[in-house]
Scaffold this active site. Structure first.
Site: not given
Ligand code: NAI
Ligand code: MG
Length: 495
Positions: A178, A181, A230, A235, A252, A286, A387
């Site tokens: 997946k 988007e 992500g 997560g 991750e 990341c 973040e």
């Protein structure tokens, strides 16, 4: 009027529209135009994809495949990625504004990833055990887990996907992907290559859609493992969903990685390293070195040099090889970055350069944010703790090595860290003291298929890349063989 490119999902070897015909657009962040549309998967589509993967795992030719056969297919995939490098680059640029100079160089790395895990498919995984139990032999075999859901983000859609797929397929699993988007098309184009390489129907499936499609896939009882890259927030949701049926997860997630400059560093080199650490990929990685920790003795001089070089960064069309920094990938991310710039100002951080969108009229349609540096930041500010995932560096002052370590480790995250010093003993001490999955000395951002990558703390669970990544996609089975009826045990049928 230009017509949109149209793409379909891959389910059980068939290219399909969504079961209800729904679709959504992919928007180019450089000109704000829709350029393609892709299916919006329904629950039926997700269910079909998982069932196809389950059938391929249990009954199809894949369940009988040899390691050599899987290795051969992965090698073919690597070759096809090289043959289609231009198309894969073009799509990524259209989808997320990645720079031609960044994606062009990535294709060989993607192919090498396939070749490495092709080799890993045939590497010895089980062990013969020295049990000290008389007349017993014991050994382990590593078996594939089953159906793996790979849920990926938009920042490096193909690399982060292959980090999951190569070890999963090498080990004999089947996969439902997946993609984000924001970047579904690059994954659909890559899926054609899996098809072309000869992976049997149902071994690799792709469903496209937004977060709820990912949530349905994670919750599907037919999924045995979820491999996710992500945000930390998503997560945690995936881990909670997986916990209900004890599905395996590898995650991750985010970071707020320290990039630490000591006064004994080669300062011009450190400036360049700090710049690429935070501004490469427009800060959307990341591993971004988003907290720059600078020793008090060189603080003012360093901030000035950093600001000077940052002001020279050339924003522009991602297709222009001269462009050094492109757009943010999507509107939501653009809004988030600008809102964090306001947060930093309101907390009393000092804006040294950047801080808004560029004035250049040529860039007016794109989701551009100037590369931004804040100084006088303290580690308790939100801008130092959360973040941003954009081109925003915060510079924090430290007094000595202990202080640097305590500031660096005072974070919920632990993905990566950089250290700039010419003192070899200090470099070794810092490697051991920093709580992060990767530490770079006098460099930043290097990754390679042989080098494990992943996070401490809220930056994730598990490691991708490196030979051991294949273990993340296997279950260990222990086999015991009685070679002599050894146990004087009343419950032993032969005693
Ligand atoms: P996200 O974590 O929401 O999306 C990543 C993937 O998860 C996408 O495929 C998305 O559709 C899917 N997803 C979303 N909600 C889900 C759910 N409940 N269950 C299962 N799958 C779900 O990231 P997003 O919205 O693209 O970006 C938000 C923030 O996440 C960024 O601002 C950045 O801070 C961080 N991020 C971190 C990345 C990393 O590499 N560590 C990559 C992308 C984003
Ligand atoms: Mg999201």
């Amino acid at each position: 009027m230009t017509t949109l490119e149209s793409y379909q999902m891959l389910i059980d070897g068939q290219w399909r529209a969504a079961s209800d015909g729904g679709s959504f657009a992919s928007i180019n962040p450089f000109d704000a135009k829709a350029w393609a549309h892709v299916p919006a998967a329904t629950s039926t589509d997700v269910d079909d994809a998982v069932k196809a993967a389950r059938r391929a795992f249990e009954d199809g030719p894949w369940s009988q495949s040899t390691p050599l056969h899987r290795a051969t297919l992965l090698r073919r995939l690597g070759d096809l990625i090289k043959d289609n490098a231009d198309e894969l680059a073009r799509i990524q640029i259209l989808e997320n504004g990645k720079l031609i100079r960044e994606v062009a160089g990535q294709t060989n790395a993607l192919a090498n990833h396939c070749y490495f895990f092709a080799g890993a498919a045939e590497a010895p995984l089980g062990e013969t055990l020295a049990t000290s139990v008389p007349n017993m032999q014991a050994f382990t075999v590593r078996e594939p887990i089953g159906v793996v859901a790979a849920i990926t983000p938009w920042n490096s859609p193909l690399a982060l996907l292959l980090w999951k797929l190569c070890p999963a397929l090498a080990a004999g699993n089947t996969v439902v992907i997946k993609p984000s988007e924001v970047t579904p098309v690059s994954t659909l184009v890559l899926a054609r290559l899996f098809h072309e390489a000869g992976f049997p129907d149902g071994v690799v499936n792709v469903v496209t859609g937004a977060g709820p499609v990912g949530a349905e896939l994670s919750a599907h009882p037919g999924v045995d493992k979820i491999a996710f890259t992500g945000s930390t927030a998503v997560g945690k949701k995936i881990a909670a969903t997986a916990a209900e049926r004890l599905a395996r997860v590898s995650l991750e997630l985010g970071g707020k990685s320290p990039n630490i400059v000591f006064p004994d560093a080669d300062l011009p080199v450190a400036v360049r390293g700090v710049i690429s650490g935070i501004f490469a990929a427009t800060g959307q990685t990341c591993m971004a070195g988003s907290r720059v920790l600078v020793h008090t003795d060189i603080y003012d001089e360093f901030v000035q040099a950093l600001a000077e070089r940052t002001r020279q960064i050339k924003l522009g069309n991602p297709l222009d090889p001269e462009t050094e920094m492109g757009t943010v990938a999507c509107q939501a991310q653009y809004d988030k970055v600008l809102s964090y710039i306001e947060v930093a100002k309101s907390e009393g951080a000092r804006l040294v350069t950047g801080g808004s969108r560029p004035e250049d009229p040529d860039l007016a349609d794109g989701l551009f944010v100037q590369p931004t540096v804040f100084s006088d930041v303290t580690n308790d500010m939100r801008i130092a703790r959360e973040e941003v995932f954009g081109p925003v560096a915060v510079v924090i002052r430290f007094a000595d090595e202990d202080d640097a370590v305590s500031i660096a480790n005072d974070t919920a995250f632990g993905l990566a860290a950089g250290v700039w010093t010419r003192d070899i003993a200090r470099a070794h001490r810092m490697i051991r003291r920093l709580r992060a999955g990767t530490v770079w000395i006098n460099n930043y951002r290097k990754t390679n298929h042989v080098a494990p990558f992943g996070g401490f703390k809220e930056s994730g669970i598990g490691r991708e890349n490196g030979i051991h990544a294949i273990e993340e996609y296997t279950e260990t089975k222990t086999a015991w063989i009685d070679t002599g009826n050894a146990i004087a045990d009343p419950f032993n049928p032969r005693a």
